[in-house]
Design a protein around this motif. Structure first.
Motif, PDB file in Angstrom:
ATOM      1  N   ASN A 229       5.619   7.203  -4.554  1.00 32.25           N
ATOM      2  CA  ASN A 229       6.746   6.421  -4.277  1.00 32.25           C
ATOM      3  C   ASN A 229       6.810   5.173  -4.989  1.00 32.25           C
ATOM      4  O   ASN A 229       6.029   4.755  -5.517  1.00 32.25           O
ATOM      5  CB  ASN A 229       6.469   6.092  -2.728  1.00 32.25           C
ATOM      6  CG  ASN A 229       6.615   7.067  -1.687  1.00 32.25           C
ATOM      7  OD1 ASN A 229       7.620   7.828  -1.634  1.00 32.25           O
ATOM      8  ND2 ASN A 229       5.545   7.349  -1.055  1.00 32.25           N
ATOM      9  N   PRO A 230       8.204   4.817  -5.138  1.00 29.16           N
ATOM     10  CA  PRO A 230       8.194   3.714  -5.966  1.00 29.16           C
ATOM     11  C   PRO A 230       7.659   2.461  -5.618  1.00 29.16           C
ATOM     12  O   PRO A 230       7.789   2.145  -4.339  1.00 29.16           O
ATOM     13  CB  PRO A 230       9.861   3.413  -6.347  1.00 29.16           C
ATOM     14  CG  PRO A 230      10.461   4.421  -5.056  1.00 29.16           C
ATOM     15  CD  PRO A 230       9.619   5.233  -4.636  1.00 29.16           C
ATOM     16  N   THR A 231       7.249   1.395  -6.307  1.00 29.56           N
ATOM     17  CA  THR A 231       6.677  -0.042  -6.062  1.00 29.56           C
ATOM     18  C   THR A 231       7.370  -0.874  -6.249  1.00 29.56           C
ATOM     19  O   THR A 231       8.636  -0.832  -7.296  1.00 29.56           O
ATOM     20  CB  THR A 231       5.177  -0.016  -6.744  1.00 29.56           C
ATOM     21  OG1 THR A 231       5.550  -0.114  -8.061  1.00 29.56           O
ATOM     22  CG2 THR A 231       4.406   0.915  -6.006  1.00 29.56           C
ATOM     23  N   ASN A 232       7.525  -2.263  -5.772  1.00 26.14           N
ATOM     24  CA  ASN A 232       8.478  -3.184  -6.096  1.00 26.14           C
ATOM     25  C   ASN A 232       7.734  -4.123  -7.205  1.00 26.14           C
ATOM     26  O   ASN A 232       6.700  -3.766  -7.738  1.00 26.14           O
ATOM     27  CB  ASN A 232       8.804  -4.111  -4.886  1.00 26.14           C
ATOM     28  CG  ASN A 232       7.717  -5.002  -4.405  1.00 26.14           C
ATOM     29  OD1 ASN A 232       6.594  -4.919  -4.992  1.00 26.14           O
ATOM     30  ND2 ASN A 232       7.855  -5.377  -3.119  1.00 26.14           N
ATOM     31  N   ASP A 233       8.339  -5.130  -7.742  1.00 28.79           N
ATOM     32  CA  ASP A 233       7.988  -5.956  -8.633  1.00 28.79           C
ATOM     33  C   ASP A 233       6.528  -6.227  -8.737  1.00 28.79           C
ATOM     34  O   ASP A 233       6.082  -6.972  -9.532  1.00 28.79           O
ATOM     35  CB  ASP A 233       8.878  -7.194  -9.040  1.00 28.79           C
ATOM     36  CG  ASP A 233      10.088  -6.573  -9.370  1.00 28.79           C
ATOM     37  OD1 ASP A 233      10.470  -5.341  -9.966  1.00 28.79           O
ATOM     38  OD2 ASP A 233      11.273  -7.415  -9.680  1.00 28.79           O
ATOM     39  N   TYR A 234       6.211  -6.719  -7.388  1.00 29.21           N
ATOM     40  CA  TYR A 234       4.851  -7.212  -7.262  1.00 29.21           C
ATOM     41  C   TYR A 234       3.697  -6.131  -7.240  1.00 29.21           C
ATOM     42  O   TYR A 234       2.591  -6.159  -6.918  1.00 29.21           O
ATOM     43  CB  TYR A 234       4.964  -8.076  -5.868  1.00 29.21           C
ATOM     44  CG  TYR A 234       5.635  -9.102  -6.014  1.00 29.21           C
ATOM     45  CD1 TYR A 234       5.219 -10.338  -6.772  1.00 29.21           C
ATOM     46  CD2 TYR A 234       7.059  -9.129  -5.388  1.00 29.21           C
ATOM     47  CE1 TYR A 234       6.349 -11.296  -6.935  1.00 29.21           C
ATOM     48  CE2 TYR A 234       7.957 -10.066  -5.412  1.00 29.21           C
ATOM     49  CZ  TYR A 234       7.440 -11.210  -6.227  1.00 29.21           C
ATOM     50  OH  TYR A 234       8.545 -12.329  -6.210  1.00 29.21           O
ATOM     51  N   GLY A 235       4.317  -4.920  -7.388  1.00 24.24           N
ATOM     52  CA  GLY A 235       3.378  -3.725  -7.200  1.00 24.24           C
ATOM     53  C   GLY A 235       3.058  -3.046  -5.891  1.00 24.24           C
ATOM     54  O   GLY A 235       2.326  -2.434  -5.445  1.00 24.24           O
ATOM     55  N   ASN A 236       3.826  -3.800  -4.832  1.00 25.74           N
ATOM     56  CA  ASN A 236       3.937  -3.362  -3.345  1.00 25.74           C
ATOM     57  C   ASN A 236       4.566  -1.996  -2.993  1.00 25.74           C
ATOM     58  O   ASN A 236       5.709  -1.775  -3.720  1.00 25.74           O
ATOM     59  CB  ASN A 236       4.240  -4.478  -2.644  1.00 25.74           C
ATOM     60  CG  ASN A 236       3.502  -5.720  -2.749  1.00 25.74           C
ATOM     61  OD1 ASN A 236       2.184  -5.615  -2.797  1.00 25.74           O
ATOM     62  ND2 ASN A 236       3.964  -6.889  -2.632  1.00 25.74           N
ATOM     63  N   MET A 237       4.106  -1.106  -2.159  1.00 27.03           N
ATOM     64  CA  MET A 237       4.820  -0.049  -1.865  1.00 27.03           C
ATOM     65  C   MET A 237       5.002  -0.052  -0.207  1.00 27.03           C
ATOM     66  O   MET A 237       4.063  -0.229   0.430  1.00 27.03           O
ATOM     67  CB  MET A 237       4.115   1.161  -2.184  1.00 27.03           C
ATOM     68  CG  MET A 237       4.958   2.594  -2.095  1.00 27.03           C
ATOM     69  SD  MET A 237       5.778   2.822  -0.882  1.00 27.03           S
ATOM     70  CE  MET A 237       4.318   3.601   0.293  1.00 27.03           C
ATOM     71  N   ILE A 238       6.006  -0.419   0.271  1.00 29.25           N
ATOM     72  CA  ILE A 238       6.437  -1.015   1.464  1.00 29.25           C
ATOM     73  C   ILE A 238       7.237  -0.197   2.324  1.00 29.25           C
ATOM     74  O   ILE A 238       8.323  -0.105   1.638  1.00 29.25           O
ATOM     75  CB  ILE A 238       6.540  -2.529   1.475  1.00 29.25           C
ATOM     76  CG1 ILE A 238       5.321  -3.409   1.026  1.00 29.25           C
ATOM     77  CG2 ILE A 238       7.149  -3.120   2.910  1.00 29.25           C
ATOM     78  CD1 ILE A 238       5.634  -4.971   0.945  1.00 29.25           C
ATOM     79  N   THR A 239       7.103   0.455   3.580  1.00 31.65           N
ATOM     80  CA  THR A 239       7.860   0.944   4.369  1.00 31.65           C
ATOM     81  C   THR A 239       7.875   0.426   5.624  1.00 31.65           C
ATOM     82  O   THR A 239       6.647  -0.086   6.139  1.00 31.65           O
ATOM     83  CB  THR A 239       7.930   2.361   4.581  1.00 31.65           C
ATOM     84  OG1 THR A 239       6.705   2.823   5.170  1.00 31.65           O
ATOM     85  CG2 THR A 239       7.848   3.211   2.894  1.00 31.65           C
ATOM     86  N   GLY A 240       9.050   0.268   6.330  1.00 33.81           N
ATOM     87  CA  GLY A 240       9.005  -0.305   7.608  1.00 33.81           C
ATOM     88  C   GLY A 240       9.331  -1.694   7.708  1.00 33.81           C
ATOM     89  O   GLY A 240       9.993  -2.408   6.728  1.00 33.81           O
TER      90      GLY A 240
ATOM     91  N   ASN B  64       0.318  -5.642  -5.118  1.00 38.66           N
ATOM     92  CA  ASN B  64      -0.732  -4.298  -5.253  1.00 38.66           C
ATOM     93  C   ASN B  64      -0.928  -3.771  -3.873  1.00 38.66           C
ATOM     94  O   ASN B  64      -2.123  -3.149  -3.913  1.00 38.66           O
ATOM     95  CB  ASN B  64      -1.712  -4.492  -6.153  1.00 38.66           C
ATOM     96  CG  ASN B  64      -1.511  -5.178  -7.449  1.00 38.66           C
ATOM     97  OD1 ASN B  64      -0.432  -4.813  -8.129  1.00 38.66           O
ATOM     98  ND2 ASN B  64      -2.338  -6.165  -8.016  1.00 38.66           N
ATOM     99  N   THR B  65      -0.175  -3.854  -2.928  1.00 39.31           N
ATOM    100  CA  THR B  65      -0.415  -3.548  -1.675  1.00 39.31           C
ATOM    101  C   THR B  65       0.397  -2.597  -1.012  1.00 39.31           C
ATOM    102  O   THR B  65       1.759  -2.573  -1.168  1.00 39.31           O
ATOM    103  CB  THR B  65      -0.611  -5.049  -0.687  1.00 39.31           C
ATOM    104  OG1 THR B  65      -1.708  -5.686  -1.127  1.00 39.31           O
ATOM    105  CG2 THR B  65      -0.533  -4.426   0.859  1.00 39.31           C
TER     106      THR B  65
END
Lengths: 357, 357
Positions: free
Chosen positions: B283-294, B303-304
């Motif tokens: 899945n795509p991550t954001n600029d901070y390397g986070n993959m977030i849903t919800g 990186n979280t």
């Protein structure tokens, strides 16, 4: 000489989100295994020093029901509801005016935060009794300093004159804002600095004298209010005049400017419960340095605090993390960033998510 | 020559706890934003290679309803329910016997895990078509190897003879267990090792020949079962004989012993979705390397991976953490410890907390 207490209970306790909420902040929560709330503990530990009838609570209107519920021993007329939050100077001044009117000029006030913890109550009482001895003379203002045990950068410090003291209380040279780590180390090793705990002892007349001297326009507004104390017009005057007062802390407005300031070092196991880090100080940790409550399975987890809620929390490989679960929000925070919980709240405010605040 | 597919769907997917549960393991979950479950994707990508009528699903009895629900295109008689979990050798052997009985000795089987992801479906189909060419001769057994992109220590490796190949498939020298990091680095830089993906292509008769040769007692038991395929006694025989078979993987039981093993390097964007770490790859991550849903508020978090549930999740100061929230359990795991999620499950088993498994 009457000894009274004024407990400041209007704070928001934002750093204890998500447990602490706008409608039930930290002082009304229990953070210890005995289930007793912080404000109830505060009142209980005063029992050796003053009577419940002589104890006053200053709080926000929306917390009145919590105060009535948690502190049934305090007469309702002693619970002062601030119509607006104006920091500590106005609410201490208001309480001082009421106490002076009710008990006379010699009445001493113990001014205490409602959300701190103290380990050794007898030593606490001894220290305050000593402070009363100092406060009863002149217009002496006494602040309880805490002997620093490490170079904390989150507290203000009190610089005192080690050679100038009366009854065990040192003359205060100056109040110092939160220092950087280098300064904090200097302060601690010098032996001439104490942490500023926000606990004060003085005669009502002394603090009113100083408010009048250093913030005269605030004194004028306050006088209009407390002059009507006991009359039918009190509430109306309070609601009209109080919001007109400027917001000011007692530290900045009075303590940094007044003379005759003394500090008494306290060594009674004080904890300001200033962030989630406090939990591991005030509750026992296990062999891995974890402080865990609730339904938690932890695997290779150390130095971690977990406050469980209704669901299982499984932690794997965590180190120095704080987890706090509630019904509608869960916080997962690095221990060295617990001060940044406020940023979560800012974000929620910006997004108008008031039910989560 | 008939091409059939056998999809292995009996796995438990424990490393995807708390989403993957005993009653709905990983292959029946969607881990991508399109909402398609892993097993459905597996069937869909076979459409270029084989027909749904020639696709078989081997699964656990308790997942039958999930298979029927998620794969309505597969005929119910092609769904084989294992009466007991006996690892891959028995279930592949059983499917091979059924396929041979139904389609004859030349029928080719594509044996595929149900819980992997593949990025480039056309390349995947090309690779399998190539594998079929190799598998149709002799008793060749073809395993799809994945060209390693980094020294992964969580996979087995296939050592192949770079100079000995037919139709693009290399002769396998040996299968190697999960290596340590030094070995893994050697393997990757040598250019003579591939990751073992668990995807196989062979004629039904070839794998049966080899099971008979290398695990003869298992073949005997299997023969009793698949000889009754199509008869009224099939279910009864299956339920009686299958649990008597020994538990054995096809890798250990056959592949490590057989001759004529070939491997075809696959470069079709394979991911075994082996732990929560996979989510940031697929899945795509954001600029901070986070993959977030919800519903997530993150402050100074990088990186979280956060898979939110019904409540707000606030992360502060996290780095390299995985958070997965579900209705009855929340996992908070260091990224380098995602393999240890299994230890949480062990703990829950010991405590008989079956509703959480």
């Amino acid at each position: 000489m009457k000894i009274t207490a004024v407990i400041l209970a209007g704070g928001r306790g934002e750093r204890f989100w998500p447990k602490s909420r706008t409608d039930c902040p930290k002082q009304f929560l229990s953070l210890t295994s005995d289930g007793e709330t912080l404000i109830r503990k505060t009142v209980n530990r005063l029992s050796e020093l003053t009577d419940a009838e002589d104890t006053f609570i200053v709080t926000n209107e929306k917390y009145l029901h919590l105060v009535y519920e948690q502190l049934p021993m305090i007469p309702k007329e002693n619970v002062i509801s601030e119509p607006a939050a104006r920091n500590t100077a106005p609410c201490i001044g208001l309480a001082a005016g009421i106490i002076q009117k009710k008990y006379g000029e010699d009445a001493v006030m113990l001014v205490l935060p409602s959300d701190h913890l103290i380990k050794f109550n007898a030593m606490f009482a001894d220290t305050l009794r000593q402070a009363v001895k100092v406060a009863k003379d002149n217009e002496n203002l006494v602040t309880i300093g805490i002997t620093p045990t490490y170079p904390e950068t989150g507290y203000g410090y009190i610089n005192f004159a080690a050679n100038e003291y009366i009854n065990g209380a040192y003359k205060v040279i100056s109040f110092v804002e939160k220092p950087n780590i280098e300064k904090a180390k200097e302060y601690v090793s010098s032996g001439e600095y104490l942490w500023n705990s926000g606990m004060f002892v003085w005669k009502a007349s002394s603090i009113l004298y100083n408010i009048r001297k250093h913030i005269p326009e605030m004194y004028e507004g306050l006088a209009k209010i407390f002059d009507t104390f006991g009359d039918s017009g009190f509430d109306k005057t309070l609601n009209y005049e109080y919001p007109l007062l400027k917001s000011e802390s007692i530290d900045f407005g009075v303590m940094e400017k007044a003379e005759n300031i003394y500090t008494l070092p306290g060594n009674f196991g004080w904890d300001d419960v200033g962030s989630w880090l406090a939990l591991e100080r005030i509750n026992p940790t296990n062999d891995y340095g974890n402080m865990i409550t609730g339904d938690v399975v932890s695997v290779e987890t150390k130095n971690t605090t977990v406050i469980g809620g209704k669901k299982l929390i499984a932690t794997v490989g965590l180190d120095n993390i704080v987890v706090v679960d509630t019904d509608d929000a869960i916080l997962i925070c690095a221990k060295d960033k617990t001060q940044d919980v406020k940023k979560v709240i800012e974000n929620l405010k910006i997004c108008n998510r008031s039910t989560l605040l």
